[in-house]
Design a protein around this motif. Structure first.
Motif, short mmCIF file in Angstrom:
data_model
loop_
_atom_site.label_atom_id
_atom_site.label_comp_id
_atom_site.label_asym_id
_atom_site.label_seq_id
_atom_site.Cartn_x
_atom_site.Cartn_y
_atom_site.Cartn_z
N VAL A 47 0.84 -1.20 0.00
CA VAL A 47 0.00 0.00 0.00
C VAL A 47 0.88 1.25 0.00
O VAL A 47 0.65 2.19 -0.77
CB VAL A 47 -0.95 0.00 1.22
CG1 VAL A 47 -1.63 1.36 1.38
CG2 VAL A 47 -2.00 -1.10 1.06
N THR A 48 1.89 1.27 0.87
CA THR A 48 2.80 2.41 0.94
C THR A 48 3.50 2.63 -0.40
O THR A 48 3.70 3.78 -0.83
CB THR A 48 3.85 2.19 2.05
OG1 THR A 48 3.17 2.02 3.30
CG2 THR A 48 4.79 3.36 2.15
N GLN A 51 0.53 3.71 -3.32
CA GLN A 51 -0.28 4.93 -3.19
C GLN A 51 0.26 6.10 -4.03
O GLN A 51 -0.52 6.84 -4.63
CB GLN A 51 -0.41 5.34 -1.73
CG GLN A 51 -1.54 4.61 -1.02
CD GLN A 51 -1.73 5.08 0.41
OE1 GLN A 51 -0.78 5.12 1.20
NE2 GLN A 51 -2.95 5.44 0.76
N ASP A 63 -6.23 3.75 -0.56
CA ASP A 63 -5.82 3.41 0.81
C ASP A 63 -5.88 1.91 0.98
O ASP A 63 -6.41 1.18 0.11
CB ASP A 63 -6.75 4.11 1.81
CG ASP A 63 -6.16 4.15 3.22
OD1 ASP A 63 -4.99 3.76 3.38
OD2 ASP A 63 -6.88 4.56 4.15
N ASP A 65 -5.41 -1.23 4.50
CA ASP A 65 -4.89 -1.58 5.82
C ASP A 65 -5.63 -2.82 6.33
O ASP A 65 -6.58 -3.30 5.69
CB ASP A 65 -5.04 -0.43 6.80
CG ASP A 65 -4.00 -0.48 7.91
OD1 ASP A 65 -3.33 -1.53 8.05
OD2 ASP A 65 -3.86 0.52 8.63
#
Length: 223
Positions: A47-48, A51, A63, A65
């Protein structure tokens, strides 16, 4: 969440709404029973990494998580149909159409590769089309499920896999280009270059065989 879209063995997909601006989103949740702490950390790292990736031909990751239902991804909602669905109604595409698709898919891959991001599982169901616009999705999934049993269940179609992926090597940009070549071949020929009685046979052909030249199947295609 606005409404459910699809319920699968590994994940659930919903149409949602981004509270900040009211725009539509796609929410995909991977079920807790298929996750462990290592996989959760890997997904969070993806995800990091994903994005910041922004390109007109890539479905944007908003997003993601871990939550009580599992690991969720919130993605840009793109109203359209998949290339796989288009192939069911039109197995063979004209050269101009194939080139139009090729330019946009290659542009998406180039944008990702410049950021050292590899798709690793490119196939028609991850290519979305609306009118003349095309977007590639699901960069986050490729090479995430490392457990062999999970890999066999999730990656159960060898049609578009590259030789290095079949061999168990880490995915490379060249593998994405190979998969794109298989997709484009299939669009013009009306069938993939390698077929077999089962997926193992198809995988072995990727490793050992050369495809029949497209110009032999469709003589109007330039050599």
């Amino acid at each position: 969440i606005i409404e459910p879209i699809q319920e699968g063995e590994f994940s659930s997909t919903y149409k949602g709404q981004v509270l900040a601006d009211g725009s539509a989103s796609l929410i995909e949740t991977f079920k807790r029973s298929y996750l462990d702490s290592t996989l959760i950390r890997t997904l969070q790292e993806k995800v990091t990494m994903l994005q910041p990736l922004s390109d007109p031909n890539i479905v944007r990751l908003i997003d993601g998580d871990y939550g009580w239902q599992g690991f969720y991804f919130i993605k840009e909602y793109f109203e359209g149909t998949t290339l796989k669905a288009l192939q069911r109604g039109k197995p063979r595409f004209e050269i101009d159409e194939v080139l139009h698709f090729a330019k946009q898919i290659a542009g998406a891959l180039a944008a990702a590769h410049r950021r050292q991001i590899v798709h690793g599982y490119l196939r028609p169901e991850f290519i979305w089309i609306a009118d003349d616009r095309l977007k590639v999705s699901d960069f986050a999934l490729a090479n995430t499920f490392e457990n062999p049993q999970r890999s066999r269940r999730l990656l159960n179609d060898a049609t578009y896999l590259s030789p290095e992926e079949i061999s168990g090597a880490a995915s490379q940009p060249t593998g994405d280009c190979y998969s794109l070549g298989i997709i484009l071949y299939s669009l013009r020929a009306g069938m993939p270059p390698f077929k077999g009685k089962n997926q193992l046979e198809v995988a072995l052909k990727h490793l050992r065989d050369q495809p029949v030249p497209l110009s032999r199947i469709r003589p109007e295609v330039p050599q």
